[in-house]
Structure formats: C-alpha cells, structure tokens
Design an enzyme around this catalytic site. Structure first.
Site, PDB file in Angstrom:
ATOM      1  N   ASN A   1       0.744  -1.208   0.056  1.00 18.66           N
ATOM      2  CA  ASN A   1       0.058  -0.091   0.084  1.00 18.66           C
ATOM      3  C   ASN A   1       0.746   1.304   0.108  1.00 18.66           C
ATOM      4  O   ASN A   1       0.311   2.216  -0.006  1.00 18.66           O
ATOM      5  CB  ASN A   1      -1.028   0.118   1.243  1.00 18.66           C
TER       6      ASN A   1
ATOM      7  N   HIS B   1       3.379   1.996   2.084  1.00 17.65           N
ATOM      8  CA  HIS B   1       3.891   2.283   3.759  1.00 17.65           C
ATOM      9  C   HIS B   1       5.377   2.254   3.722  1.00 17.65           C
ATOM     10  O   HIS B   1       5.838   1.182   2.908  1.00 17.65           O
ATOM     11  CB  HIS B   1       3.064   2.003   4.738  1.00 17.65           C
TER      12      HIS B   1
HETATM   13  P1  PGA Z   1       6.984  -7.369   3.503  1.00 20.68           P
HETATM   14  O1  PGA Z   1       6.885  -5.732   4.389  1.00 20.68           O
HETATM   15  O2  PGA Z   1       8.481  -7.243   3.230  1.00 20.68           O
HETATM   16  O3  PGA Z   1       6.699  -8.241   4.576  1.00 20.68           O
HETATM   17  O4  PGA Z   1       6.358  -7.196   2.225  1.00 20.68           O
HETATM   18  C1  PGA Z   1       7.461  -4.655   3.709  1.00 20.68           C
HETATM   19  C2  PGA Z   1       7.127  -3.400   4.631  1.00 20.68           C
HETATM   20  O5  PGA Z   1       5.734  -3.509   5.051  1.00 20.68           O
HETATM   21  O6  PGA Z   1       7.440  -2.763   4.739  1.00 20.68           O
END
Ligand code: PGA
Length: 248
Positions: free
Chosen positions: A136, A138
């Site tokens: 998303n 973030h």
């Molecule tokens: P993820 O999370 O590596 O599990 O995709 C990344 C993040 O939310 O910064």
C-alpha cells in the site's frame, strides 16, 4: 533516486547485504536503521553469512528498528524484537547495549516515542536506513492517510497491513495488534543514506507510485523522492511497472 534491478530476489538480498557490509567496513561505528517483514529475510541471511566469513564486524554498530506492535513486549513471539533475534541479532557480534527498539509494552506510548527520538539524536542520527515497502506504499508503519506524521508516533494499522503480518501470529490476521509504534517520516528522511528493497509483482504498483508518481500522503514512500541519497533495489517483478529507461 538511484535504481538497480536484479534478476531475482536472491541476487538482490546478497547485493544489499554486501552494500551494508561495505558501509560497516568503512565506518565500524555506523548507526543502522533496520526493517522487518518478509523482504529483508534474505538480506539478514546474507549478512549473517558475511559475518561468518569474517568480512563484517558489528561490534561497533548501533541499531534502531523502524517499528513495533503496540501491546507486545520484547519477549513476545510475534514482536518485531523477537523477529530480529530469530533472524539476525543472535547470530552476530553486535553489542546488545547498542540495540534500540520501540517498546511495544510501554504504558506511555507518546513518552516512548519521544524517548526513541532522543535516543536516535543522541546516537548522532541514522547513517544507513534499510527499508522495505508495503504494497500500500507504507514505509515503516507510516500508512497511507490524509496526513503523515513527522516523528515517531502511534499508528493504527490498516487491514491489509495486519493481513500482511499474519505469519507472525500463526497465520491469524485477527491476532495482529491494531496499533503499532513507528518512526515518522522525518525520522526516516533524516537518515543520511536510505536503501529500499522491494521484491515480487505485488510490489510493482507501489514501487512505480513511489518512483514515478506525485508526492502524496496516499503513497508515503513517494516522499523518498525528496531525499538526496536513496538507493532503490528491486527484482525484475517489482520493477515491472517502471518506465523502460530505468531497466537494464
Ligand atoms: P514485507 O513488508 O517485506 O513483508 O512485504 C514490507 C513492509 O511492510 O515494509
């Protein structure tokens, strides 16, 4: 932004680990900002390997993790503190007094965030911040919203973020805390160097929005465009939606 696209996630993980090891060889007392999540697992695995090969020394390093679930103490299995123990800290010669974390079990979340900001300032600021990115958009737990927060603060996690963290809670998204503590946008943007990793096609949209989209609080990572020293490390799948000129 400096963008590098690797054939796959393994090559990317090895390259980011070598890059960080290089930074630490040049300056042993580096202050590191560290992420959790699925993406950094290969990075930590490679860093541990490089440490075992005797090519990197963490004894002078200081670390600050990006975020932690609110309501979880450092010993709780689902906490990011325990993730870091499992995947990194226990394998390397880091001085435990130099490991810094937001304490999710604090009775005073605002006070805890202020303490964390002071600790980062007293350490001289973050030299190298390693980041993942949520699908998303973030960074840390700075979720898409109408406004963003500059400094470390309490955040309400979005449903997609809670789902993405279910693996830490036996696959049960309902057990993922609703709130967390996170470094703020300025805490992250004040790092001297930022290295962001993203892998997999589910990150292609947010990577394109981060690199090529407008600055918007709806894609918190887009604010990295304001930083003078950001290195974006992608696998082919995560780079899929970028304009051709950044491919190789
Ligand atoms: P993820 O999370 O590596 O599990 O995709 C990344 C993040 O939310 O910064």
């Amino acid at each position: 932004m400096d963008i590098t696209v690797f054939p796959g996630a393994n090559q990317l993980a090895a390259a980011v680990a070598e890059r960080l090891a290089g930074h630490l060889c040049r300056a042993r007392s580096l202050v590191l900002g560290l992420p959790t999540g699925r993406t950094p697992l290969g990075f930590y695995r490679n860093l541990v390997r490089i440490a075992r090969e005797g090519r990197v020394d963490f004894s002078g390093a200081t670390t600050f993790n990006l975020d932690e679930f609110l309501g979880l103490g450092p010993e709780e299995p689902g906490s990011y503190r325990q993730y870091m123990e499992r995947h990194f800290f226990r394998f390397v010669n880091i001085d435990r007094r130099n490991i810094h974390f937001l304490d999710g079990s604090t009775p005073d979340p605002e006070g805890e965030c202020a303490r964390y900001e002071r600790a980062i300032a007293e350490a001289g600021g973050i030299d190298v911040q390693i980041l993942g990115i949520g699908s998303n958009g973030h960074i840390g737990f700075n979720e898409p919203a109408d406004h963003l927060t500059a400094r470390s603060h309490v955040v309400r996690l979005r449903p997609e973020t809670r789902r993405a963290n279910a693996a830490l809670f036996a696959g049960d998204a309902d057990r993922v805390p609703h709130q967390a503590l996170s470094m703020g946008m300025a805490t992250i943007l004040h790092a001297r160097t930022i290295v962001l990793m993203a892998t997999g096609s589910e990150k292609a949209g947010c990577v394109s929005a981060m690199v090529e989209g407008p600055l918007t609080t709806r894609t918190p990572a887009s604010f990295l465009q304001l930083h003078p020293d950001v290195h974006v490390m992608l696998d082919q799948a995560a780079a899929r939606k970028l304009a051709d000129q950044v491919r190789f």
